[in-house]
Design an enzyme around this catalytic site. Structure first.
Site, PDB file in Angstrom:
ATOM      1  N   SER A  16       0.805  -1.350  -0.034  1.00 24.93           N
ATOM      2  CA  SER A  16       0.024  -0.113   0.083  1.00 24.93           C
ATOM      3  C   SER A  16       0.821   1.238   0.118  1.00 24.93           C
ATOM      4  O   SER A  16       1.931   1.390   0.492  1.00 24.93           O
ATOM      5  CB  SER A  16      -1.030  -0.021   1.382  1.00 24.93           C
ATOM      6  N   GLU A  46       3.086  -0.046  -5.274  1.00 21.24           N
ATOM      7  CA  GLU A  46       2.156  -0.539  -6.234  1.00 21.24           C
ATOM      8  C   GLU A  46       2.143   0.788  -7.178  1.00 21.24           C
ATOM      9  O   GLU A  46       1.965   1.901  -6.863  1.00 21.24           O
ATOM     10  CB  GLU A  46       0.676  -0.410  -5.785  1.00 21.24           C
ATOM     11  N   PHE A  47       2.366   0.615  -8.670  1.00 19.03           N
ATOM     12  CA  PHE A  47       2.258   1.588  -9.593  1.00 19.03           C
ATOM     13  C   PHE A  47       1.045   1.257 -10.510  1.00 19.03           C
ATOM     14  O   PHE A  47       0.835   1.782 -11.504  1.00 19.03           O
ATOM     15  CB  PHE A  47       3.445   1.878 -10.422  1.00 19.03           C
ATOM     16  N   ALA A 107       6.345  10.384  -4.271  1.00 18.69           N
ATOM     17  CA  ALA A 107       7.253  11.418  -5.308  1.00 18.69           C
ATOM     18  C   ALA A 107       6.674  11.037  -6.623  1.00 18.69           C
ATOM     19  O   ALA A 107       6.483  12.035  -7.559  1.00 18.69           O
ATOM     20  CB  ALA A 107       8.546  11.087  -5.295  1.00 18.69           C
ATOM     21  N   CYS A 161      -5.695   8.829  -5.267  1.00 18.05           N
ATOM     22  CA  CYS A 161      -4.394   8.829  -4.970  1.00 18.05           C
ATOM     23  C   CYS A 161      -3.688  10.022  -4.822  1.00 18.05           C
ATOM     24  O   CYS A 161      -2.885  10.575  -4.058  1.00 18.05           O
ATOM     25  CB  CYS A 161      -3.445   7.891  -6.159  1.00 18.05           C
ATOM     26  N   GLN A 163      -4.136  13.622  -5.005  1.00 20.68           N
ATOM     27  CA  GLN A 163      -4.249  14.415  -3.778  1.00 20.68           C
ATOM     28  C   GLN A 163      -3.746  13.793  -2.221  1.00 20.68           C
ATOM     29  O   GLN A 163      -3.235  14.535  -1.592  1.00 20.68           O
ATOM     30  CB  GLN A 163      -6.037  14.785  -3.747  1.00 20.68           C
TER      31      GLN A 163
END
Ligand code: UGA
Length: 373
Positions: A16, A46-47, A107, A161, A163
């Protein structure tokens, strides 16, 4: 629970998106409850993106594995690397220390969101100067150092994701006394909010400075196409803005259920700090006096004074806009928050059009563009 049920040494993989140093907290908890069992904690962020998750999983740009730089840590990293190596080329599996892996996820999302806020900021300037944001994005994206993806100007990014992750980053910066850095990232969120407010302002000012009592069709409610997810969707803030001026909304989205739309609109503002049952809601029966959710775009637009496109669903490119125009009040307005319509064709039909970051229709041109600060 992991400590309770573990009978042999374990590798615990954190997937997560978490605040930096979460792995350290997990490690501490497991190590005081160990019963002689050794734990290695890895960060493996995770991407996957919604709508393309399976392709992203099968063919990732990269896999990140962060772990301790001790011999046991390196062994654990290698074990997870071996799992991925079954389908991911080795040069795409990047290993690093735990904190780098946790921070890299934040990032990556922050920099993606920053690209969108950058092009959205540029879209306001394009409208003011007569430039076309699509042409500008194309020219900028041709520079291989920049690249062409994620430069589509829009009514604002949404999703669960971006914000949250930027605010997470801002919090970490503030905790570390980095006020200037925190303020820099806050600005990405600020421009996103500005873009949504700017869109609402365009709608209201174009339609004789009020939408009170007017039917506005909302095409698309999800935060992006090919998903029914509405978390942080730009549509929520835009609809709230229009409802604030007493518009009557008729909403159509191919995948979002009526109950979800009414729930999203009756919530004052999604509040990350509180569980759902503690969120503040308006009375849903109040909302349904001003909002109807319908099952196709033609029904939504029938008798409407204006149309707002808020999600880039492919089907909105294929609509019979002549039929839509014929069914609408005149002058008929269309506000494209996703740059999906063919502006010239729609102007020929008779629509007054507004598209994000595009040269303005003479009707829209001399009206105020920016929301009051
Ligand atoms: C995002 C990241 O792209 C994923 O890499 C990441 O794994 C995921 O968050 C996550 O942290 O779980 P997702 O939120 O599914 O994925 O959606 P995106 O495709 O990134 O789109 C986010 C928002 O930006 C959408 O509202 C989209 O419409 C908007 N967007 C995107 C633009 O306005 N312009 C663009 O050029 C691209």
């Amino acid at each position: 629970m992991i400590a309770d049920v573990s009978k042999t040494d374990k590798i615990v993989v954190e997937k997560s998106t978490v605040p930096v140093k979460t792995a350290e907290a997990i490690e501490k908890i497991l190590n005081v409850n160990h019963n002689g069992i050794k734990f290695q904690i890895l960060s493996n962020p995770e991407f996957l993106a919604e709508g393309t998750a399976i392709e992203d999983l099968k063919c990732p740009d990269r896999v990140l594995i962060g772990g301790r730089e001790t011999p046991e840590g390196k062994k654990a990293i290698q074990a997870l690397k071996d799992v991925y190596a079954r389908w991911v080329p080795e040069d795409r599996i990047i290993t690093m220390n735990l904190w780098s892996a946790e921070l890299s996820k934040l990032a990556a999302n922050a920099i993606l969101a920053q690209r969108i806020s950058s092009i959205n900021a540029m879209s306001a300037l394009c409208e003011a100067t007569g430039a076309d944001v699509t042409q500008v994005a194309h020219a900028v994206g041709k520079d291989s150092r920049v690249g062409s993806r994620f430069l589509n100007a829009s009514v604002g990014y949404g999703g669960s994701c971006f914000q949250k992750d930027i605010l997470n980053l801002v919090y970490i910066c503030e905790c570390n006394g980095l006020t200037e850095v925190a303020n820099y990232w806050k600005q990405v969120v600020h421009i996103n909010d500005y873009q949504k407010a700017r869109f609402v302002k365009r709608v209201v000012s174009s339609m004789f400075n009020t939408v009170s009592g007017k039917k506005i069709a909302i095409l698309g409610f999800a935060f992006k196409k090919d998903t029914g997810d509405t978390r942080e969707a730009a549509a929520i803030d835009v609809c709230h803005g229009l409802l604030g001026d007493n518009a009557k909304l008729s909403i159509y989205d191919p995948q979002v259920a009526e109950s979800q739309i009414l729930k999203d609109l009756s919530m004052n503002k999604f509040d990350w700090d509180h569980p759902l049952h503690l969120q503040q809601y308006m009375d849903p029966s109040e909302i349904s006096k001003s909002v109807s959710v319908v099952s196709d775009a033609y029904e939504a637009t029938k008798g409407a004074h204006g149309v707002c496109i808020l999600t880039e669903w492919d089907e909105f490119k294929e609509l019979d806009y002549k039929r839509i125009y014929d069914g609408m009040h005149k002058p008929a307005f269309i506000f494209d928050g996703r740059n999906v319509i063919d502006v010239d064709a729609l102007r020929k039909i008779g629509f007054i059009t507004y598209s994000i970051g595009k040269p303005l229709d003479p009707w829209v041109k001399d009206l105020p563009a920016a929301p009051p600060s």
